[in-house]
Design an enzyme around this catalytic site. Structure first.
Site, mmCIF file in Angstrom:
data_model
loop_
_atom_site.group_PDB
_atom_site.id
_atom_site.type_symbol
_atom_site.label_atom_id
_atom_site.label_comp_id
_atom_site.label_asym_id
_atom_site.label_seq_id
_atom_site.Cartn_x
_atom_site.Cartn_y
_atom_site.Cartn_z
ATOM 1 N N ASP A 34 -14.202 -0.496 -7.247
ATOM 2 C CA ASP A 34 -13.839 0.588 -6.324
ATOM 3 C C ASP A 34 -15.120 1.293 -5.884
ATOM 4 N N SER A 82 -6.711 4.084 4.133
ATOM 5 C CA SER A 82 -5.251 3.969 4.114
ATOM 6 C C SER A 82 -4.495 5.034 4.913
ATOM 7 N N THR A 105 1.222 -3.472 4.222
ATOM 8 C CA THR A 105 2.134 -2.379 4.552
ATOM 9 C C THR A 105 3.160 -2.800 5.603
ATOM 10 N N ASP A 106 4.317 -2.138 5.584
ATOM 11 C CA ASP A 106 5.335 -2.399 6.622
ATOM 12 C C ASP A 106 4.894 -1.837 7.965
ATOM 13 N N GLU A 107 3.811 -1.045 7.979
ATOM 14 C CA GLU A 107 3.378 -0.457 9.253
ATOM 15 C C GLU A 107 2.890 -1.512 10.227
ATOM 16 N N TYR A 138 -5.168 2.110 11.936
ATOM 17 C CA TYR A 138 -4.924 1.713 10.536
ATOM 18 C C TYR A 138 -4.074 0.456 10.471
ATOM 19 N N SER A 139 -2.898 0.490 11.135
ATOM 20 C CA SER A 139 -1.995 -0.659 10.990
ATOM 21 C C SER A 139 -2.560 -1.892 11.685
ATOM 22 N N LYS A 187 -4.823 -3.444 9.185
ATOM 23 C CA LYS A 187 -4.068 -4.122 8.109
ATOM 24 C C LYS A 187 -3.456 -5.423 8.646
ATOM 25 N N ASN A 197 6.533 3.286 2.675
ATOM 26 C CA ASN A 197 5.757 4.476 2.271
ATOM 27 C C ASN A 197 5.938 4.770 0.787
ATOM 28 N N PRO A 224 2.989 21.453 8.088
ATOM 29 C CA PRO A 224 2.878 20.997 9.493
ATOM 30 C C PRO A 224 3.766 19.797 9.804
ATOM 31 N N TYR A 243 4.931 17.101 12.410
ATOM 32 C CA TYR A 243 4.504 16.493 13.668
ATOM 33 C C TYR A 243 5.712 16.301 14.581
ATOM 34 N N PRO A 261 -0.761 11.144 17.940
ATOM 35 C CA PRO A 261 -0.817 10.179 19.052
ATOM 36 C C PRO A 261 -0.310 8.805 18.600
ATOM 37 N N HIS A 301 2.549 7.910 17.593
ATOM 38 C CA HIS A 301 3.366 8.040 16.380
ATOM 39 C C HIS A 301 4.521 7.034 16.347
HETATM 40 P P1 NAD Z 1 -5.847 5.164 -1.377
HETATM 41 O O1 NAD Z 1 -6.467 5.632 -0.089
HETATM 42 O O2 NAD Z 1 -5.228 6.145 -2.296
HETATM 43 O O3 NAD Z 1 -6.923 4.353 -2.231
HETATM 44 C C1 NAD Z 1 -7.803 3.427 -1.660
HETATM 45 C C2 NAD Z 1 -8.833 3.069 -2.735
HETATM 46 O O4 NAD Z 1 -9.697 2.062 -2.178
HETATM 47 C C3 NAD Z 1 -9.721 4.239 -3.141
HETATM 48 O O5 NAD Z 1 -9.869 4.265 -4.549
HETATM 49 C C4 NAD Z 1 -11.043 3.943 -2.465
HETATM 50 O O6 NAD Z 1 -12.168 4.470 -3.176
HETATM 51 C C5 NAD Z 1 -11.049 2.424 -2.451
HETATM 52 N N1 NAD Z 1 -11.889 1.869 -1.375
HETATM 53 C C6 NAD Z 1 -11.871 2.214 -0.060
HETATM 54 N N2 NAD Z 1 -12.803 1.508 0.608
HETATM 55 C C7 NAD Z 1 -13.408 0.695 -0.309
HETATM 56 C C8 NAD Z 1 -14.425 -0.287 -0.218
HETATM 57 N N3 NAD Z 1 -15.040 -0.563 0.942
HETATM 58 N N4 NAD Z 1 -14.780 -0.946 -1.347
HETATM 59 C C9 NAD Z 1 -14.178 -0.663 -2.526
HETATM 60 N N5 NAD Z 1 -13.215 0.254 -2.673
HETATM 61 C C10 NAD Z 1 -12.829 0.924 -1.564
HETATM 62 O O7 NAD Z 1 -4.807 4.046 -0.932
HETATM 63 P P2 NAD Z 1 -3.366 3.719 -1.519
HETATM 64 O O8 NAD Z 1 -2.370 4.627 -0.905
HETATM 65 O O9 NAD Z 1 -3.468 3.603 -2.985
HETATM 66 O O10 NAD Z 1 -3.125 2.270 -0.877
HETATM 67 C C11 NAD Z 1 -3.556 1.093 -1.556
HETATM 68 C C12 NAD Z 1 -3.202 -0.115 -0.714
HETATM 69 O O11 NAD Z 1 -1.796 -0.156 -0.495
HETATM 70 C C13 NAD Z 1 -3.842 -0.134 0.665
HETATM 71 O O12 NAD Z 1 -4.245 -1.450 0.953
HETATM 72 C C14 NAD Z 1 -2.736 0.303 1.600
HETATM 73 O O13 NAD Z 1 -2.894 -0.246 2.889
HETATM 74 C C15 NAD Z 1 -1.523 -0.258 0.890
HETATM 75 N N6 NAD Z 1 -0.258 0.455 1.119
HETATM 76 C C16 NAD Z 1 -0.197 1.807 0.931
HETATM 77 C C17 NAD Z 1 1.026 2.470 1.122
HETATM 78 C C18 NAD Z 1 1.153 3.957 0.897
HETATM 79 O O14 NAD Z 1 2.214 4.512 1.179
HETATM 80 N N7 NAD Z 1 0.148 4.655 0.384
HETATM 81 C C19 NAD Z 1 2.150 1.743 1.507
HETATM 82 C C20 NAD Z 1 2.047 0.358 1.686
HETATM 83 C C21 NAD Z 1 0.839 -0.270 1.476
HETATM 84 P P1 TYD Z 2 2.109 9.583 6.343
HETATM 85 O O1 TYD Z 2 2.347 10.038 4.962
HETATM 86 O O2 TYD Z 2 0.780 9.841 6.969
HETATM 87 O O3 TYD Z 2 2.472 8.044 6.370
HETATM 88 P P2 TYD Z 2 2.600 7.019 7.634
HETATM 89 O O4 TYD Z 2 1.540 6.042 7.302
HETATM 90 O O5 TYD Z 2 3.978 6.496 7.547
HETATM 91 O O6 TYD Z 2 2.344 7.711 8.889
HETATM 92 O O7 TYD Z 2 3.197 10.247 7.278
HETATM 93 C C1 TYD Z 2 4.573 10.020 7.047
HETATM 94 C C2 TYD Z 2 5.342 10.680 8.176
HETATM 95 O O8 TYD Z 2 5.152 12.095 8.098
HETATM 96 C C3 TYD Z 2 4.854 10.274 9.552
HETATM 97 O O9 TYD Z 2 5.969 10.197 10.430
HETATM 98 C C4 TYD Z 2 3.948 11.420 9.980
HETATM 99 C C5 TYD Z 2 4.600 12.625 9.314
HETATM 100 N N1 TYD Z 2 3.659 13.716 8.959
HETATM 101 C C6 TYD Z 2 3.904 15.026 9.386
HETATM 102 O O10 TYD Z 2 4.893 15.304 10.096
HETATM 103 N N2 TYD Z 2 3.016 15.997 9.033
HETATM 104 C C7 TYD Z 2 1.904 15.749 8.291
HETATM 105 O O11 TYD Z 2 1.116 16.677 8.019
HETATM 106 C C8 TYD Z 2 1.685 14.405 7.837
HETATM 107 C C9 TYD Z 2 0.489 14.068 6.990
HETATM 108 C C10 TYD Z 2 2.597 13.415 8.181
#
Ligand code: NAD
Ligand code: TYD
Length: 336
Positions: free
Chosen positions: A33, A85, A125-127, A150-151, A154, A179, A205, A207, A274, A276
């Site tokens: 990491d 992410s 991700t499903d995104e 982001y998506s 991915k 999510n 907040p 959106y 933007p 969304h």
């Molecule tokens: P997070 O942002 O909490 O953690 C990301 C981690 O990756 C951090 O520890 C960061 O230091 C590390 N990292 C970032 N860039 C790096 C690099 N260049 N080299 C080494 N380490 C690096 O993310 P998360 O929410 O734990 O998500 C983890 C994975 O799951 C991601 O691939 C994300 O796309 C996927 N995912 C997340 C969600 C969600 O809801 N959070 C849902 C579906 C899939």
């Molecule tokens: P988020 O947790 O950023 O995940 P996603 O990757 O699905 O966008 O946001 C989840 C939903 O919540 C998304 O529709 C955006 C909305 N949102 C708000 O309305 N206010 C906020 O401050 C944030 C962070 C997200």
């Protein structure tokens, strides 16, 4: 088995490492990491000093480092979480998303190919499916229609990963989860941000109209799903992992108000994100049929557990909300 987990200091990666070390005796974990703003070794305090665990600070883009870890640690499998992410950050600045999510994944894939790695799980991700019109749900064959930087990054990494199965015969599966929520999530995503603000009396907040729909998956259910794919998933296959819990954002936030006892007056409509995505929806029928996995946590229990965790760990939240977090908050919300 020797596992290399990338991004194991983040939210889901750290939950996965805690899950593996507490339930899978005989598995050794090396965590690579870079410790970006989202990486936090405090998330792994519970396993500090564990005999089957090693932390390496480094970039996944550093292919020579990855190759030497794969060889020196005799890694059997990579579980790849490391990513940028957060959608809002990808709108403020896209490039780090392509550097890590696409080029970082590519470096891992090339290292895996060169060292003839036995197994690779690419966590996605499903995104990548983008907006889904009701009542449809995306299965694994659904077209990729990524909306945010982001998506898009991915989706690019998913396709690259799958191309390494077809072209080079890498034994790799892709997971696409909905999510996630749970303890240790960085307070920039909806649920931890709203809990943290509700507990400290700050505005929540919303959106746009708050009617955007997400499917919510408890992080430990996701970790069990990833383990099932690691052990029993097939090469070249994609597996959706969902929580069977579709809710409009405003419903989620109102529950947080109820469970924290915070005031409705904190709800603050702000300018929409933007591009969304209005609705995410997926089916995890393939996980259920082929790997006998299904989510176990119901949303109310999971949300209460999560709120309890943030209440009990306010110092963790305060520490991650220092310095750079405030700059991000101002940049993302200041002019909304
Ligand atoms: P997070 O942002 O909490 O953690 C990301 C981690 O990756 C951090 O520890 C960061 O230091 C590390 N990292 C970032 N860039 C790096 C690099 N260049 N080299 C080494 N380490 C690096 O993310 P998360 O929410 O734990 O998500 C983890 C994975 O799951 C991601 O691939 C994300 O796309 C996927 N995912 C997340 C969600 C969600 O809801 N959070 C849902 C579906 C899939
Ligand atoms: P988020 O947790 O950023 O995940 P996603 O990757 O699905 O966008 O946001 C989840 C939903 O919540 C998304 O529709 C955006 C909305 N949102 C708000 O309305 N206010 C906020 O401050 C944030 C962070 C997200």
């Amino acid at each position: 088995m020797n596992l290399l987990v990338t991004g194991g200091a983040g939210f889901i990666g750290s939950a996965f490492i805690r899950y593996v070390l507490s339930t899978r005796a005989g598995t050794r974990v090396v965590n690579l990491d870079a410790l970006t703003y989202a990486g936090n070794l405090e998330n792994l305090a519970a396993i500090d000093g564990h005999k089957d665990y090693r932390f390496v600070r480094g970039e996944i883009t550093d292919q020579p480092l990855v190759e030497s870890l794969l060889a020196d640690e005799r890694i059997d499998a990579v579980v790849h979480f490391a990513a940028e992410s957060h959608v809002d950050r990808s709108i403020l600045s896209s490039k780090p998303f392509f550097d890590t999510n696409v080029l970082g994944t590519l470096a891992l894939l090339d290292a895996a190919r060169k060292t003839k790695l036995a197994r690779f799980v690419h966590v996605s991700t499903d995104e990548v499916y983008g907006d889904i019109d009701a009542p449809h749900e995306a299965d694994e064959g659904f077209p990729l229609r990524a909306s945010s930087p982001y998506s898009a990054s991915k989706a690019a990494s998913d396709l690259t990963a799958l191309s390494y199965v077809r072209t080079f015969g890498l034994n790799l599966s892709v997971t696409r989860a909905s999510n996630n929520y749970g303890p240790y999530q960085f307070p920039e995503k909806l649920i931890p941000l709203m809990i943290s603000n509700a507990l400290t009396g700050k505005p929540l907040p919303i959106y746009g109209d708050g009617q955007q729909i997400r499917d919510w998956l408890y992080v430990d259910d996701h970790c069990r799903g990833i383990w099932a794919v690691l052990e029993r998933g097939a090469a070249g296959e994609v597996y959706n992992i969902g929580g069977n819990c579709s809710l409009p954002n405003l419903d989620v936030v109102r529950r947080i108000l109820t469970f924290t006892g915070a005031s409705e007056s904190l709800l603050t409509p702000v300018a929409d994100r933007p591009g969304h995505d209005r609705r995410y929806a997926l089916t995890s029928g393939k996980m259920e049929r082929d790997l006998h996995w299904s989510p176990l946590m119901d949303f109310e229990t999971g949300l209460r557990l999560t709120i309890d965790w943030y209440r009990a760990n306010s110092e963790w939240t305060q520490r991650v909300q220092s310095g750079a977090y405030r700059d991000y908050y101002e940049q993302n919300y200041g002019s909304r």
